[in-house]
Design an enzyme around this catalytic site. Sequence first.
Site, PDB file in Angstrom:
ATOM      1  N   GLU A   1       0.876  -1.164   0.000  1.00 22.27           N
ATOM      2  CA  GLU A   1       0.000   0.000   0.000  1.00 22.27           C
ATOM      3  C   GLU A   1       0.918   1.219   0.000  1.00 22.27           C
ATOM      4  O   GLU A   1       1.765   1.364   0.885  1.00 22.27           O
ATOM      5  CB  GLU A   1      -0.884  -0.036   1.253  1.00 22.27           C
ATOM      6  CG  GLU A   1      -2.076   0.862   1.174  1.00 22.27           C
ATOM      7  CD  GLU A   1      -2.887   0.876   2.459  1.00 22.27           C
ATOM      8  OE1 GLU A   1      -3.805   1.695   2.520  1.00 22.27           O
ATOM      9  OE2 GLU A   1      -2.601   0.101   3.386  1.00 22.27           O
TER      10      GLU A   1
ATOM     11  N   ASP B   1      -5.190   9.199   9.488  1.00 19.83           N
ATOM     12  CA  ASP B   1      -3.856   8.781   9.891  1.00 19.83           C
ATOM     13  C   ASP B   1      -3.481   9.250  11.287  1.00 19.83           C
ATOM     14  O   ASP B   1      -3.780  10.364  11.687  1.00 19.83           O
ATOM     15  CB  ASP B   1      -2.821   9.298   8.884  1.00 19.83           C
ATOM     16  CG  ASP B   1      -3.023   8.689   7.509  1.00 19.83           C
ATOM     17  OD1 ASP B   1      -3.300   7.485   7.468  1.00 19.83           O
ATOM     18  OD2 ASP B   1      -2.936   9.404   6.507  1.00 19.83           O
TER      19      ASP B   1
ATOM     20  N   TYR C   1     -10.923  -3.829   3.210  1.00 19.55           N
ATOM     21  CA  TYR C   1      -9.960  -3.363   4.209  1.00 19.55           C
ATOM     22  C   TYR C   1     -10.686  -3.250   5.544  1.00 19.55           C
ATOM     23  O   TYR C   1     -11.501  -2.355   5.736  1.00 19.55           O
ATOM     24  CB  TYR C   1      -9.438  -1.997   3.755  1.00 19.55           C
ATOM     25  CG  TYR C   1      -8.221  -1.456   4.456  1.00 19.55           C
ATOM     26  CD1 TYR C   1      -8.081  -1.514   5.838  1.00 19.55           C
ATOM     27  CD2 TYR C   1      -7.207  -0.838   3.728  1.00 19.55           C
ATOM     28  CE1 TYR C   1      -6.966  -0.991   6.469  1.00 19.55           C
ATOM     29  CE2 TYR C   1      -6.091  -0.304   4.340  1.00 19.55           C
ATOM     30  CZ  TYR C   1      -5.977  -0.381   5.711  1.00 19.55           C
ATOM     31  OH  TYR C   1      -4.877   0.152   6.331  1.00 19.55           O
TER      32      TYR C   1
END
Length: 271
Positions: free
Chosen positions: A53, A64, A178
């Site tokens: 990724e 994040d 995911y």
Amino acid sequence: MSASPTQIQQRFISLRQQGRCALMPFLMAGDPDLTHTRASLLALQANGADLVELGIPYSDPLADGPVIQAAASRALKAGTTPAGVLEMLSSLKGELTMPVVLFTYSNPLLNRGMEAFCAAAAAAGAAGLVVPDLPLEEAEKLSVIAAAAGLDLVLLVAPTTPAERMGRIHQASRGFTYLVSVTGVTGVRTNLESRVGDLVGQLKTMGDTPIAVGFGISGPEQARQVRDWGADGAIVGSALVKVMAAAHGQQGDVAAAAGSFCAELRAGLDA
């Protein structure tokens, strides 16, 4: 007649036949610069990564945690642009054989135009896209555009996603789903939440798209836990980004450090 499998689907089919769990490292393109990123991608491939990724740095990375935010800031300071990332990726054609999944936020994608971005990403050699801040309704539109360019749009499921919506996301996701192992942002954690195992089981009943677990996998032990829960892949981000940043800070070989950590994870996953 059914369409032939995409690069990502093919990789998961092959791993399932071998009874192995996919190892998918995440690294931030341009941290510390694109030359190091290029070398690190090859080092990861040589040390057992099955897919990778690749983050495109963005100034406002909502999903994040601090480690990956810092990596994005360093990459942006080094002058990394989406076009530069794709150019670097393109230069690896013929050397990089593992599928590359680009991780980007919707803004850079909308700035360029969805069709143009997908066409450029595919031309550079990318196999898939992850866009964490895209609502499902928008993702369903982008998925069609991405597929037309030959890219799989990978969608995210969180522990807080309601079951009905989880099923819809899992059905719409291409390549793999995911599964975010924690509520919140990315980052290294020592324990993964055991309900992730239940979520893997639940998703398995909703379709046969492979499931990769990410956010919070800090080493071989957690990667093995993910495998034992029946997931098809383990995604390791912050822990690898930290290893690479430490190597750079000590004037070490960033790519060698990435490769060595990847080899440890591979050994743990295969144990």
